[in-house]
Write a protein that holds these residues in place. Sequence first.
Motif, PDB file in Angstrom:
ATOM      1  N   LEU B 407       0.840  -1.201   0.000  1.00 27.90           N
ATOM      2  CA  LEU B 407       0.000   0.000   0.000  1.00 27.90           C
ATOM      3  C   LEU B 407       0.871   1.246   0.000  1.00 27.90           C
ATOM      4  CD1 LEU B 407      -2.931   1.018   0.099  1.00 27.90           C
ATOM      5  CD2 LEU B 407      -2.614   1.307   2.557  1.00 27.90           C
ATOM      6  N   VAL B 408       1.968   1.187   0.765  1.00 29.35           N
ATOM      7  CA  VAL B 408       2.872   2.335   0.779  1.00 29.35           C
ATOM      8  C   VAL B 408       3.362   2.631  -0.632  1.00 29.35           C
ATOM      9  CG1 VAL B 408       5.132   3.143   1.607  1.00 29.35           C
ATOM     10  CG2 VAL B 408       3.558   2.021   3.189  1.00 29.35           C
ATOM     11  N   GLY B 460      -1.254  11.876  -6.933  1.00 22.36           N
ATOM     12  CA  GLY B 460      -2.350  12.042  -7.875  1.00 22.36           C
ATOM     13  C   GLY B 460      -2.607  10.812  -8.727  1.00 22.36           C
ATOM     14  N   ASN B 461      -1.879   9.767  -8.513  1.00 25.39           N
ATOM     15  CA  ASN B 461      -2.100   8.544  -9.302  1.00 25.39           C
ATOM     16  C   ASN B 461      -3.384   7.869  -8.852  1.00 25.39           C
ATOM     17  OD1 ASN B 461      -0.595   8.174  -6.840  1.00 25.39           O
ATOM     18  ND2 ASN B 461      -0.499   5.979  -7.340  1.00 25.39           N
ATOM     19  N   GLU B 462      -4.267   7.607  -9.840  1.00 27.32           N
ATOM     20  CA  GLU B 462      -5.540   6.968  -9.530  1.00 27.32           C
ATOM     21  C   GLU B 462      -5.390   5.461  -9.713  1.00 27.32           C
ATOM     22  OE1 GLU B 462      -8.367   8.785 -12.090  1.00 27.32           O
ATOM     23  OE2 GLU B 462      -7.984  10.806 -11.329  1.00 27.32           O
ATOM     24  N   TYR B 463      -6.003   4.695  -8.840  1.00 24.77           N
ATOM     25  CA  TYR B 463      -5.902   3.248  -8.965  1.00 24.77           C
ATOM     26  C   TYR B 463      -7.177   2.595  -8.447  1.00 24.77           C
ATOM     27  CZ  TYR B 463      -4.425   3.976  -4.116  1.00 24.77           C
ATOM     28  OH  TYR B 463      -4.365   4.381  -2.815  1.00 24.77           O
ATOM     29  N   TYR B 482     -10.913  -3.544  11.886  1.00 27.73           N
ATOM     30  CA  TYR B 482     -11.194  -4.082  10.531  1.00 27.73           C
ATOM     31  C   TYR B 482      -9.864  -4.405   9.863  1.00 27.73           C
ATOM     32  CZ  TYR B 482     -15.706  -1.844  11.298  1.00 27.73           C
ATOM     33  OH  TYR B 482     -16.891  -1.466  11.830  1.00 27.73           O
ATOM     34  N   ILE B 483      -9.915  -5.382   8.964  1.00 27.90           N
ATOM     35  CA  ILE B 483      -8.747  -5.669   8.126  1.00 27.90           C
ATOM     36  C   ILE B 483      -9.219  -5.663   6.668  1.00 27.90           C
ATOM     37  CG2 ILE B 483      -9.024  -8.182   8.413  1.00 27.90           C
ATOM     38  CD1 ILE B 483      -5.925  -8.297   8.214  1.00 27.90           C
ATOM     39  N   ALA B 484      -8.496  -4.939   5.874  1.00 23.74           N
ATOM     40  CA  ALA B 484      -8.883  -4.814   4.457  1.00 23.74           C
ATOM     41  C   ALA B 484      -7.750  -5.349   3.581  1.00 23.74           C
ATOM     42  CB  ALA B 484      -9.160  -3.357   4.124  1.00 23.74           C
ATOM     43  N   VAL B 485      -8.138  -6.199   2.656  1.00 25.65           N
ATOM     44  CA  VAL B 485      -7.174  -6.706   1.658  1.00 25.65           C
ATOM     45  C   VAL B 485      -7.591  -6.144   0.304  1.00 25.65           C
ATOM     46  CG1 VAL B 485      -6.179  -8.749   0.582  1.00 25.65           C
ATOM     47  CG2 VAL B 485      -6.811  -8.790   3.006  1.00 25.65           C
ATOM     48  N   GLU B 486      -6.691  -5.430  -0.279  1.00 27.78           N
ATOM     49  CA  GLU B 486      -7.048  -4.693  -1.499  1.00 27.78           C
ATOM     50  C   GLU B 486      -6.134  -5.141  -2.636  1.00 27.78           C
ATOM     51  OE1 GLU B 486      -6.113  -0.926   0.117  1.00 27.78           O
ATOM     52  OE2 GLU B 486      -8.014  -0.688   1.181  1.00 27.78           O
ATOM     53  N   ALA B 487      -6.760  -5.594  -3.690  1.00 27.98           N
ATOM     54  CA  ALA B 487      -5.982  -6.018  -4.871  1.00 27.98           C
ATOM     55  C   ALA B 487      -6.012  -4.889  -5.921  1.00 27.98           C
ATOM     56  CB  ALA B 487      -6.579  -7.293  -5.443  1.00 27.98           C
ATOM     57  N   ASP B 488      -4.890  -4.588  -6.411  1.00 26.82           N
ATOM     58  CA  ASP B 488      -4.797  -3.517  -7.426  1.00 26.82           C
ATOM     59  C   ASP B 488      -5.320  -4.060  -8.759  1.00 26.82           C
ATOM     60  OD1 ASP B 488      -4.252  -1.457  -9.067  1.00 26.82           O
ATOM     61  OD2 ASP B 488      -2.075  -1.425  -8.695  1.00 26.82           O
TER      62      ASP B 488
END
Lengths: 137, 852
Positions: B407-408, B460-463, B482-488
């Motif tokens: 995420l960083v 400013g990068n959108e994803y 909460y725990i969130a797993v986010e796939a790009d």
Amino acid sequence: MISLLIGVNVHSVKAQSNPVQVIGNQVGFSSNNLKEIKQIFRGKYSRWPDGKSVTIVLPAPKTNGADAMAEFIYESTMSAVQKYWLSLVFQGRASPPVFLDDDTDIINYIRKTPGAIGVVSNSAQNIPKELLISVSR
Amino acid sequence: MKSLFQKISFRIWLPFASALALLMILALWYYPNQQERLFRENKENQLRELAKTVALGVELSLKSNDFEGLKKTVDFVSGTAEFEFVAILVNDSATNKKSVFISYPETSADSILARNEELHVYESYPFNAPDFKGEILIASSKQRINQLVSDLNRPIYIFLPFVLLISLILFFALARRISQPIEKLTKAAKELEGENYDVVIEKTTQQDEIGELRNAFSSLKDSLVEQRERNRQLTLGLEDEIKARTADLQDAQVKLLEAQKVAKIGHYEYFFKTDQWESSNELNDILGVVPDFEFTLAGWNDLVIEEDREYMMNYYLDLLAQKKPFQHDYRIKRPKDGQIRWISGLGQIKSDADGSPISFAGTMQDITERKLAEEEIKRLSLVARYTSNCVVITDVNRRITWVNDSLVQLSGYSFDEIVGNTPKMFQFEKTDPQTKQYIKERLERHETVNTEILNRGKHGNEYWLDLNIVPILNEKNQLSGYIAVEADITERKNANEALRKSQEQLKKINETLEQKVLENTKKNLDLSKSIVEQEKLATIGEISAGIAHDLNTPLGAIKVGTESVMFTFEGLMQNLVAKCTDEQRLYALEFAKTRKVEIYVGGLQLIRERKEMSIALERLYGAARTDLNSIAEHLVKCRISSDETEVIEKILSYDNAIDLLELIYNVQIIGNLLDTIKTSVDKASKVVKDIRSFIKTETSIDRSRINLHDNIQTVLSIFNYELKRNVQLVFDVDQRIQIDGYDIKLFQLWSNLIKNAIDAMDGHDERKLVVRSELHDRMVDIIVENTGPEIPHDIVDKIFKKFFTTKQAKGGTGLGLSIVKNVADEHGAKIQVKSANGRTRFTITFRDPYLM
């Protein structure tokens, strides 16, 4: 005493010219001899035959008739009479006499006192007859 | 003798008595002497006065001629007891000697003048009268005076010893009065000293010192008793306290042991001198020691796994040399079962008063599970840290507490910039508001989120992210974060966008086709709704036979009852009514109201009752009546018992008693039939009402308070026929339970579950349906369990999906359990399915039920 009372005649002492007059009230006799009178006045008797007490009434020393009385009755002085009565009374052998200051007192006292016998001067007045006792020698 | 003195309180009374005796002795010596002296002085004075009086009497008699006074004076003088004589002495001027003028009583002048002082006391007084001077000599007898003195002192000699004796007695009595209470108090004090508190010390109204002492002692005793009682209570309290403390200690010990057991912790102590260590049972269990295990240092070292053995021994020896505490995790191999276990060891040296080490004591805890969990967490942490997906962890307020490197890198923010913010920091104007709202609502309900969202990075990068958020619940089912797993999925989205653009180009071309697709879609939706309705109708159809049976039974009863009433009524009108008077008819109606006949009574009971009635009638009427058997039969038919003598006599008072009894019986029969008809009508009404409730087409818009027992019972009534015929039903739902919901939808839920259960059990030998409730933790479980075939494990996850069915052959639509799932979701309820051991159980869990 009884014999004295019986057969005693009443004589006027004054009539025989006694220096004093003897008077008595209901003493049981109206006349007596001098010797007996002297015995009475020297306290020989304490009662009359009828039981009344014998009360001797004398003129006080230094009054009218006192010395005459001492001479006539006691054959002494008035002072000796006093000592005589002092010794009698002291020893209780006789009742003491009554000493009065004048004849009137003596007469009145005797008149009022039954059994009283006394001596007044020859000059005494108004002596009731019934009180007079004639003294024979 | 000493004890005698002590008994009579020697110390109290004797000093007083001695003092008094001394005083009395002094008085006996002093007072008579003083009195004699005064008496003699007085006598001398008196003698002098007498002489003076006599001298005065002599003077008065001579001066005033008062011889009467002299006489009285001499009488007075001679009247005194000790009088001897009185004499008038005159001085002889010639000899200057005294001579006795006169004396009374007459006494010799010589003896007067000689003055015998041994025999007489003499006094003289001079007098001085005119022509007569001298003195009065008066003599008293010494012997008589002595006698008078003796007489005067005699009472004293008698009285004072008597007073002394009385005083001694009084002192003794007084001493006893003082000493007795003191002796009693002394005795009582000794009793109290011997802890005999029953001794009675009554209070007294005496106001003296003894009384005050007694009262004070009584108060002291009361105070002692009270203090003793307080001490006793205190002791009892202390004992209770000790018991309570002991119980607490034992309880704490038990809890400690339990805690040790739960925590898998045990204690040990190793004694240097004997090279032996002692351990608790729990520690022995943890270490898995065997009976021949040696509790020595070497024995402990042998427990350590081989590769760590030398290291742990060196560690122990080093810390021993440095006198440091033992604190190390290490692995052992249990001799008992060969298992490798992690042990957390703690310990320290114990020394004696001189500081010399005597033992090494501490605890060992089995931390195998924790170690495994830590390793698991470590592995998961590595996964989370190094996965290509972004991982975000937030607290309950959705503030970010941790993110991984992915995420960083994706966002361009540093770790520190992100932590403390909420995920909103990544959202911007292009982020879909509906998606944000959806996420918000789901999270508020603590539900998982699975959606796609457009975010923006620091530069400013959108994803695009395929976002999966899971609420973290602790062991108490409380939200902890909460725990969130986010796939790009940006590339995929971009590809889709490209595809969309291409499709737009095709759109125009396929507009007509698309329209058709839309129409078909609409048709499909309609079809879907239709299928739902069909499902319901199918249910109705399937249970219609049962409904028909449920209706047919009461209707049949009504029909038969009505015919019977008509038949009976006809008989009544034709014969019996005409034979009876108005009074009898009224009596029959009133009697039938209170007494119902039992149509099915017969056989032996009827014969026995008839016999008893005949005996009773025989006793009442004897040979007076010949129709007793017939009457007995009618009386028994009318349910009149033999002991109702008044009723029997009333009926038999009529000539047409049998007609009256027939009339009563027929009226009773009609009453019974009418009751049966009414009951049947009620049953039919209930069936119709239940069906109406079930097939109502209108949708309840408003949620209402629903009683689950009544709601489920209505559905069971619909299936009454089939359940009665084929199934053993156990219905045990708490009648107090209510929830907020939609009654029609709940009907659908229960009917599908029950219908499926009945279908599933069809053809099975054991057909048992259990519908029951269980209350727990502000939730209620409704359990629907059947004995049908088990659901295969591979399809358990699919049974709630729309159009999934295992009953194609029977015309199943695959909508039943889908409807169940939807209805449960609408009510916030959870469904669990468990199918094993010949039982299939559906558990629907409602939250926050009401108990009325």
